[in-house]
Design a protein around this motif. Sequence first.
Motif, PDB file in Angstrom:
ATOM      1  N   HIS A   1      66.331  35.836  -9.447  1.00  0.00           N
ATOM      2  CA  HIS A   1      66.992  37.030  -9.459  1.00  0.00           C
ATOM      3  C   HIS A   1      68.203  38.396  -9.315  1.00  0.00           C
ATOM      4  CE1 HIS A   1      63.318  36.362  -6.707  1.00  0.00           C
ATOM      5  NE2 HIS A   1      63.243  38.031  -6.830  1.00  0.00           N
TER       6      HIS A   1
ATOM      7  N   GLN B   1      71.081  40.464 -10.372  1.00  0.00           N
ATOM      8  CA  GLN B   1      71.410  42.078  -9.660  1.00  0.00           C
ATOM      9  C   GLN B   1      72.657  42.219  -8.681  1.00  0.00           C
ATOM     10  OE1 GLN B   1      69.926  44.345 -11.528  1.00  0.00           O
ATOM     11  NE2 GLN B   1      68.759  45.254 -10.053  1.00  0.00           N
TER      12      GLN B   1
ATOM     13  N   ASN C   1      62.877  42.174  -2.293  1.00  0.00           N
ATOM     14  CA  ASN C   1      63.035  42.462  -3.180  1.00  0.00           C
ATOM     15  C   ASN C   1      63.736  43.425  -3.889  1.00  0.00           C
ATOM     16  OD1 ASN C   1      60.526  41.229  -4.258  1.00  0.00           O
ATOM     17  ND2 ASN C   1      59.142  42.815  -2.350  1.00  0.00           N
TER      18      ASN C   1
ATOM     19  N   PRO D   1      66.426  48.455  -5.862  1.00  0.00           N
ATOM     20  CA  PRO D   1      64.867  47.520  -6.720  1.00  0.00           C
ATOM     21  C   PRO D   1      65.961  45.776  -7.500  1.00  0.00           C
ATOM     22  CG  PRO D   1      63.782  49.369  -6.534  1.00  0.00           C
ATOM     23  CD  PRO D   1      65.612  49.948  -6.557  1.00  0.00           C
ATOM     24  N   LEU D   2      65.090  44.537  -7.771  1.00  0.00           N
ATOM     25  CA  LEU D   2      65.806  43.737  -8.406  1.00  0.00           C
ATOM     26  C   LEU D   2      65.101  43.789  -9.255  1.00  0.00           C
ATOM     27  CD1 LEU D   2      65.222  40.599  -5.848  1.00  0.00           C
ATOM     28  CD2 LEU D   2      67.415  42.232  -6.322  1.00  0.00           C
ATOM     29  N   THR D   3      64.277  44.978  -9.692  1.00  0.00           N
ATOM     30  CA  THR D   3      63.387  45.154 -11.072  1.00  0.00           C
ATOM     31  C   THR D   3      64.086  46.256 -11.917  1.00  0.00           C
ATOM     32  OG1 THR D   3      61.739  46.624 -10.283  1.00  0.00           O
ATOM     33  CG2 THR D   3      61.386  44.163  -9.789  1.00  0.00           C
ATOM     34  N   SER D   4      64.593  47.119 -11.375  1.00  0.00           N
ATOM     35  CA  SER D   4      65.667  48.028 -11.560  1.00  0.00           C
ATOM     36  C   SER D   4      66.493  47.884 -12.925  1.00  0.00           C
ATOM     37  CB  SER D   4      65.720  49.251 -10.783  1.00  0.00           C
ATOM     38  OG  SER D   4      67.435  48.727  -9.969  1.00  0.00           O
TER      39      SER D   4
END
Length: 134
Positions: free
Chosen positions: A15, A19, A68, A103-106
């Motif tokens: 992940h 990114q 993260n 953030p890796l989730t953004s």
Amino acid sequence: MNEDIQAVLARYPPHAISQFISVRQLIFLLANENELSPVEETLKWGEPSYKVKSGSAIRIDWKAKDPNFIKVYFHCQTILLETFKELYPKDFMYEGNRAIAIPLTSMIEHTPLRHCLTLALQYHTLKHQPLLGA
């Protein structure tokens, strides 16, 4: 992508690689869209670094101690982070005058990162303008 950069990415989790690649591709896209000199891709302090002739270096890295986030680093003796904080006070987490933590989730396309990277890539032509001409 050169072998040194590939070796750095080999230690990232999947992940973080994703990114990283998104940010890297955005740098190359912006340099092309703005007709800037070719992007120089090297390692600086063990971190992937990207620079064009008219710009300030941009480094990207992921660190296990802060798993993260991917960090986008800018030269601390510029006014880049000061400008980003003024323009986008709530859009990023900032680390002093050195980095934006993403953030890796953004989804980076939903952030103003594109504008920040453009300012960094054109820094030397903009540095005398208030808020870098933004």
